[in-house]
Design a protein around this motif. Structure first.
Motif, short mmCIF file in Angstrom:
data_model
loop_
_atom_site.label_atom_id
_atom_site.label_comp_id
_atom_site.label_asym_id
_atom_site.label_seq_id
_atom_site.Cartn_x
_atom_site.Cartn_y
_atom_site.Cartn_z
N ASP A 146 0.83 -1.20 0.00
CA ASP A 146 0.00 0.00 0.00
C ASP A 146 0.87 1.26 0.00
O ASP A 146 0.60 2.21 -0.74
CB ASP A 146 -0.95 0.01 1.20
N ILE A 147 1.91 1.25 0.84
CA ILE A 147 2.78 2.43 0.89
C ILE A 147 3.56 2.57 -0.42
O ILE A 147 3.82 3.68 -0.89
CB ILE A 147 3.75 2.35 2.10
N ALA A 148 3.87 1.43 -1.04
CA ALA A 148 4.68 1.46 -2.27
C ALA A 148 3.87 1.83 -3.51
O ALA A 148 4.44 2.09 -4.57
CB ALA A 148 5.34 0.09 -2.48
N PHE A 149 2.56 1.85 -3.37
CA PHE A 149 1.72 2.04 -4.56
C PHE A 149 2.03 3.34 -5.32
O PHE A 149 2.20 3.32 -6.54
CB PHE A 149 0.24 2.02 -4.15
N GLY A 150 2.13 4.45 -4.60
CA GLY A 150 2.42 5.73 -5.26
C GLY A 150 3.80 5.75 -5.92
O GLY A 150 3.93 6.01 -7.12
N PRO A 151 4.85 5.43 -5.14
CA PRO A 151 6.20 5.43 -5.72
C PRO A 151 6.33 4.52 -6.94
O PRO A 151 7.10 4.81 -7.85
CB PRO A 151 7.09 4.93 -4.56
N LYS A 152 5.57 3.42 -6.96
CA LYS A 152 5.68 2.49 -8.10
C LYS A 152 5.28 3.13 -9.43
O LYS A 152 5.66 2.67 -10.49
CB LYS A 152 4.79 1.27 -7.85
N ASN A 153 4.45 4.18 -9.34
CA ASN A 153 4.05 4.86 -10.57
C ASN A 153 5.04 5.93 -10.97
O ASN A 153 4.76 6.74 -11.85
CB ASN A 153 2.68 5.52 -10.38
N MET A 154 6.17 5.97 -10.30
CA MET A 154 7.07 7.11 -10.50
C MET A 154 8.33 6.79 -11.28
O MET A 154 9.24 7.60 -11.35
CB MET A 154 7.45 7.72 -9.14
N LYS A 155 8.43 5.62 -11.85
CA LYS A 155 9.62 5.26 -12.63
C LYS A 155 10.88 5.43 -11.80
O LYS A 155 11.82 6.11 -12.20
CB LYS A 155 9.73 6.11 -13.89
N ILE A 156 10.90 4.83 -10.62
CA ILE A 156 12.13 4.81 -9.83
C ILE A 156 12.47 3.35 -9.56
O ILE A 156 11.60 2.48 -9.67
CB ILE A 156 12.01 5.62 -8.52
N SER A 157 13.73 3.09 -9.19
CA SER A 157 14.17 1.69 -9.05
C SER A 157 13.52 1.03 -7.83
O SER A 157 13.06 1.70 -6.90
CB SER A 157 15.69 1.66 -8.89
N ASP A 188 14.98 -0.55 -5.51
CA ASP A 188 15.74 -0.22 -4.30
C ASP A 188 15.30 1.12 -3.73
O ASP A 188 15.15 1.28 -2.52
CB ASP A 188 17.25 -0.13 -4.62
N GLU A 189 15.10 2.06 -4.64
CA GLU A 189 14.67 3.39 -4.21
C GLU A 189 13.27 3.31 -3.59
O GLU A 189 12.98 3.92 -2.56
CB GLU A 189 14.67 4.34 -5.43
N ILE A 190 12.39 2.51 -4.22
CA ILE A 190 11.04 2.34 -3.68
C ILE A 190 11.13 1.76 -2.27
O ILE A 190 10.50 2.25 -1.33
CB ILE A 190 10.19 1.43 -4.59
N ASP A 191 11.96 0.73 -2.12
CA ASP A 191 12.09 0.07 -0.82
C ASP A 191 12.56 1.06 0.25
O ASP A 191 12.02 1.11 1.35
CB ASP A 191 13.09 -1.09 -0.94
N MET A 192 13.54 1.89 -0.13
CA MET A 192 14.05 2.86 0.82
C MET A 192 12.95 3.84 1.22
O MET A 192 12.77 4.16 2.40
CB MET A 192 15.20 3.61 0.16
N ARG A 193 12.20 4.29 0.22
CA ARG A 193 11.15 5.27 0.51
C ARG A 193 10.05 4.69 1.40
O ARG A 193 9.53 5.36 2.27
CB ARG A 193 10.53 5.75 -0.79
N VAL A 194 9.68 3.44 1.11
CA VAL A 194 8.61 2.81 1.90
C VAL A 194 9.04 2.73 3.36
O VAL A 194 8.28 3.10 4.28
CB VAL A 194 8.27 1.40 1.36
N ALA A 201 5.77 8.74 0.92
CA ALA A 201 6.72 7.92 0.16
C ALA A 201 6.93 8.44 -1.26
O ALA A 201 7.89 8.08 -1.93
CB ALA A 201 6.25 6.47 0.14
N MET A 202 6.01 9.25 -1.73
CA MET A 202 6.18 9.83 -3.06
C MET A 202 7.12 11.04 -3.03
O MET A 202 7.41 11.63 -4.06
CB MET A 202 4.83 10.21 -3.66
N GLY A 203 7.55 11.41 -1.83
CA GLY A 203 8.49 12.52 -1.70
C GLY A 203 7.94 13.84 -2.20
O GLY A 203 8.61 14.56 -2.95
N PRO A 204 6.71 14.18 -1.80
CA PRO A 204 6.13 15.43 -2.31
C PRO A 204 6.86 16.67 -1.79
O PRO A 204 7.38 16.65 -0.68
CB PRO A 204 4.69 15.40 -1.75
#
Ligand code: ATP
Ligand code: MG
Length: 288
Positions: A106-117, A119-125, A161-164
């Motif tokens: 659920d937390i990763a859902f937004g970042p996944k639409n952001m074309k980031i790796s 690893d980066e998604i994992d760090m953000r979550v 997690a999307m780093g707004p």
């Protein structure tokens, strides 16, 4: 410096062309600087939610403009899309929008639409979960197994997690007990301090807003009625009451003391401020 968000003459009418057509907000000129923490208050129906949904392009103005870093967010599809990533909104009761099998997803859902790796998604979550006080062992649980307060935190983490650059929260404490509300507010303050994000928080609670924000914007009947520091706004207690809003308890006490003849500044809003004023009076400083 260019304000990070700016609106000019912003108006929104719902149900245009029907007998129900009405202006929900009118003539809103608003600016937010990078890193500012702004509170938005106003009576129910005063237009707060309508207003904030314009700041990331979820609603389109019926008149007026919205700028993100000086660029009209409706100038092109790319500009609108970029704004949606830069300006994150946590809606009222956001927990109803959780739907993944695990908290992590659920937390990763937004970042996944952001074309980031990955690893980066994992760090953000993980970072976002930490900001909102969600233990890493909860990440593999189903969001539906969590308490109401925890679900709320997960929903907020999903936006963080999307780093707004601008984080907007619509009544983040609504429906939680006082402890839960306070703890979420602490998390939001900590996030604000740790990042250079601009935070805009809609709330009904004067106490909440007074302790957190640099500036308060008061909505009344679809317009901005006041815009100033907490001290400036709370010193206009009577006008606030006319709008159906109250002032913090401390401000009310200060006002009462002044009515009783003590030279107390009625723009105080924290216990500490009132305490130091009262101590200085006791010291026999200035007379009444
Ligand atoms: N989707 C909609 N369609 C029609 N009218 C709407 C819609 N959403 C809001 N309104 C109306 O627009 C006005 C402003 O509503 P809005 O939800 O922005 O106020 P608010 O300040 O966020 O209120 P609350 O404190 O209750 O959340 C109200 O009169 C409301 O009834
Ligand atoms: Mg609202």
């Amino acid at each position: 410096m260019v304000p990070i968000i700016k609106t000019e003459g912003l108006c929104h009418r719902y149900s245009v062309g029907t007998p129900f057509e009405r202006a929900a907000i009118e003539d809103i000129d608003f600016e937010a600087k990078r890193g500012e923490f702004i509170g938005v208050i106003g009576h129910t129906g005063s237009g707060k939610s309508t207003f904030i949904q314009h700041l990331n392009g979820l609603l389109k103005p019926t008149a007026g403009r919205v700028y993100y870093e000086g660029r009209d967010i409706w100038e092109s599809k790319a500009a609108t899309r970029e704004t949606r990533f830069k300006v994150g909104i946590v809606f009222q009761y956001p927990e109803y929008q959780l739907f993944e099998e695990t908290v992590y997803k659920d937390i990763a859902f937004g970042p996944k639409n952001m074309k980031i790796s990955d690893d980066e998604i994992d760090m953000r979550v993980r970072e976002a979960a930490e900001f909102v006080g969600i233990d890493s062992e909860l990440l593999e649980r189903s969001p539906f197994d969590l308490s109401g307060g925890q679900k709320r935190r997960v929903a907020i983490a999903g936006v963080i997690a999307m780093g707004p650059s601008v984080l907007i929260l619509d009544e983040p404490g609504a429906g939680l007990d006082p402890r839960g509300r306070e703890s979420i507010l602490e998390n939001i303050k900590r996030y604000h301090e740790a990042t250079d994000a601009t935070v805009i928080m809609v709330t009904h609670s004067m106490e909440e807003i007074a302790s957190a924000v640099d500036r308060i914007v008061v909505f009344n009947r679809g317009r901005i009625a006041m815009n100033g520091t907490p001290g400036e706004v709370f010193s206009r207690g009577e006008e606030l009451e006319d709008m159906g809003l109250s002032v913090p308890e401390v401000t009310r006490i200060a006002k009462r003391l002044r009515e009783l003849g003590l030279p107390v500044d009625t723009s105080v809003y924290t216990i500490e401020q009132l305490k130091s004023i009262l101590l200085s009076l006791k010291g026999g400083g200035r007379g009444a």
